[in-house]
Scaffold this active site. Sequence first.
Site, PDB file in Angstrom:
ATOM      1  N   ASP A  15       4.167 -12.074   1.443  1.00 51.00           N
ATOM      2  CA  ASP A  15       2.950 -11.626   2.143  1.00 51.00           C
ATOM      3  C   ASP A  15       2.404 -10.282   1.665  1.00 51.00           C
ATOM      4  O   ASP A  15       1.541  -9.705   2.312  1.00 51.00           O
ATOM      5  CB  ASP A  15       3.167 -11.523   3.680  1.00 51.00           C
ATOM      6  CG  ASP A  15       3.546 -12.859   4.284  1.00 51.00           C
ATOM      7  OD1 ASP A  15       2.847 -13.849   3.989  1.00 51.00           O
ATOM      8  OD2 ASP A  15       4.547 -12.914   5.024  1.00 51.00           O
ATOM      9  N   HIS A  48      -1.234 -17.794  -0.452  1.00 50.10           N
ATOM     10  CA  HIS A  48      -1.750 -16.578  -1.081  1.00 50.10           C
ATOM     11  C   HIS A  48      -3.245 -16.497  -0.794  1.00 50.10           C
ATOM     12  O   HIS A  48      -4.026 -17.294  -1.316  1.00 50.10           O
ATOM     13  CB  HIS A  48      -1.470 -16.598  -2.584  1.00 50.10           C
ATOM     14  CG  HIS A  48       0.005 -16.632  -2.887  1.00 50.10           C
ATOM     15  ND1 HIS A  48       0.500 -16.817  -4.152  1.00 50.10           N
ATOM     16  CD2 HIS A  48       1.090 -16.498  -2.085  1.00 50.10           C
ATOM     17  CE1 HIS A  48       1.834 -16.799  -4.110  1.00 50.10           C
ATOM     18  NE2 HIS A  48       2.212 -16.614  -2.868  1.00 50.10           N
TER      19      HIS A  48
END
Lengths: 405, 320
Positions: A15, A48
């Site tokens: 992340d 993503h």
Amino acid sequence: MNHGHTIVVDLGYGDAGKGTVVDWLCAREGVRPVRAVVRFNGGAQAAHNVVTPDGRHHTFAQFGSGTFTPGVRTHLSRFMMVDPLALASEADHLRALGVPDALERLTVEGDALLTTPYHRAANRARELARGAARHGSCGMGVGETARYALAHPDAPRVADCLSPSRLRRALTALRTRVLEEFPLAEVPPVEDCVAAFTGFASAVEIVGDPYLRRLLAEGPVVFEGAQGVLLDELHGFHPYTTWSTTTFANALELLDGADAFRLGVVRKYATRHGHGPFVTEDPDLAFPEPHNTAHVWQGAFRRGHFDAIALRYALRASGGADALAVTHADAPDVHLCTAYKGFDTLPVHADLTAQESLTRALLTERPVYTGKVSSPADAAAALGLPLVLESHGPAHTDKKALSLI
Amino acid sequence: MGSGTWSTNVYDAAASYRKATGASAFAHSDSGARQVHEALDPLNAFRESRDGDDHPESLAIAVLFDVTGSMRTVPRALQTKLPNLLGLLQRKGYATDPQILFGAIGDATCDRAPLQVGQFESDNRMDDDLGRILLEGGGGGQMTESYELALYFMARHTATDCWEKRRKRGYLFLMGDELAYAKVKKAEVKRIIGDELKADIPIAEIIRELTERWDVYYIIPAGTFHGDDPKLTEFWRGLLGQNVLFLDDLDAVCETVALTVGLAEDAIDLHEGLDHLAEVGSTAGAAVSRALSPLDRGAVARTSAPLDLGDDLPRGTTRL
């Protein structure tokens, strides 16, 4: 700095913003255009997030995060676990965003493992059976894909989609084994999967081993990692890990001696999705998180202070990086953790039993804070890496390059 | 990090792929091309396998496969596997400097692309030829394809240093599931290859001419439409003796070709070859072993002398 191949790896728990960094590398002007983005670990559980300057948002799961830049190809290498079903809906979404040719720009290595609804069913059944002791799995079946392939050499692979009879054999064996272990698992008939998977084979280009060598010779390639080094199957804090190698290792193996720039990515602060050790966690850090919410399979999205101890450990475990990119540079200041109460540095093992006792220790460790991280430069200084990129927002136009990268 | 952003509904995915017409391995074919790529056009063409500074011991290896409908998904599967052939030959020293040519066979009586022939290449450029191959998917429905045209081209339109300098025959692998027409027809040769022949050439005669310079093998893949038909085996055994191989796992196509070369080059015996496969983690051993057991050392046909073929060949139907 180089204008050749780049490997982008998240040094933390995932992340950090690999996608936005890869997007920027591919969208830049005035350098040799990037030929392709190569995925070298994990599978369709990657998420993503990339936002275009005109506000379109896509969560890249299997397509490379450079796909918004026309002409940039995606190659799914043999280390990737390919999920043709999720790939189809991701391609549909890209089409809806005005990227009609994502599938045409895709190549998939025939040796890559397939993730199927049967893996997903087993993954979820297993995670439910763990109850409170969940590992924070994504429920996508990626771990199950790796696990099953270790036990069964006839695990379905991408090239099988070219031969309905071979595909049928592999899927039937898989479905039978899943139902033996989890009789109540809900699984579709094999024929329905065969139809979708052969459709996948006719819509994408399935390639052999030599393809990547040619690709590397054609121009700069960006290797896009998934998850983060602290979740690595060997060096992560077992059992809160992922079933893949999240370091630079797979990318270096694919490069086969070709030169590449190893770029580590971190946020200005620490995050963790799901269960497991998180020494610098601080529930009071309520920074906005537009794209990561609590997830039914993974649990909460957690925030914490900048953990130089864990990140230095990640660098040692992955053999070091050449430079650092820091995202969320606009976040408020956080504390800098330079030691834990019981550790000045974390030992690197390559042994799951040792990792497990380390994990047990970390679950009750307390951080020692010795300063602040108020800028990306502070983060880079704490890790002893040159800072080459800082990100102040989601689009590639929100990036600031600090040297020629 | 994971959240399973994208739907994994199997029915939606099937529908989505049906709608998508992405490029595929056979980019030329799937781009909607309707004619032979100029790089593969046999008209007035000649293919040479020559020694070079970095490959002084060149050995010519040609792989031609049937691309008509009865082969079903086989051509596409071959396309993904064949690029590994070169590496396999070189890794174990089965052949010092292999040069590989890929080609495709259709039906001259009704197809757009009766014959497509790439170049002999010593590096991965032969993969480009694979990508240019036009997939027919048609065929005449007669269980007969124009192999004889391919045989004629290989006999009279190739030149190899391995033969001219070292008197070593090259290797020609045909892959398919059909019979050839009984004669090389002069009209087709004129139209497709460009030569003026005085008369048709019986297939047995062109095989005799071809096997002077080439070891010829016919590989029948499982899962094709006519693969199990005994007529097929009889026909090709009649022409090529024991050089007719059955391949029950397409994944093993490169290993089968590579080990056949290794066996015939006396580089290995079958046992060693299978050990090599196991070493590299190939699971193709069993399939290759079954395919090649007739060729184990001592049993390899060194002369490939075709049997005396009378006039009892099946006749292809010439359609107008």
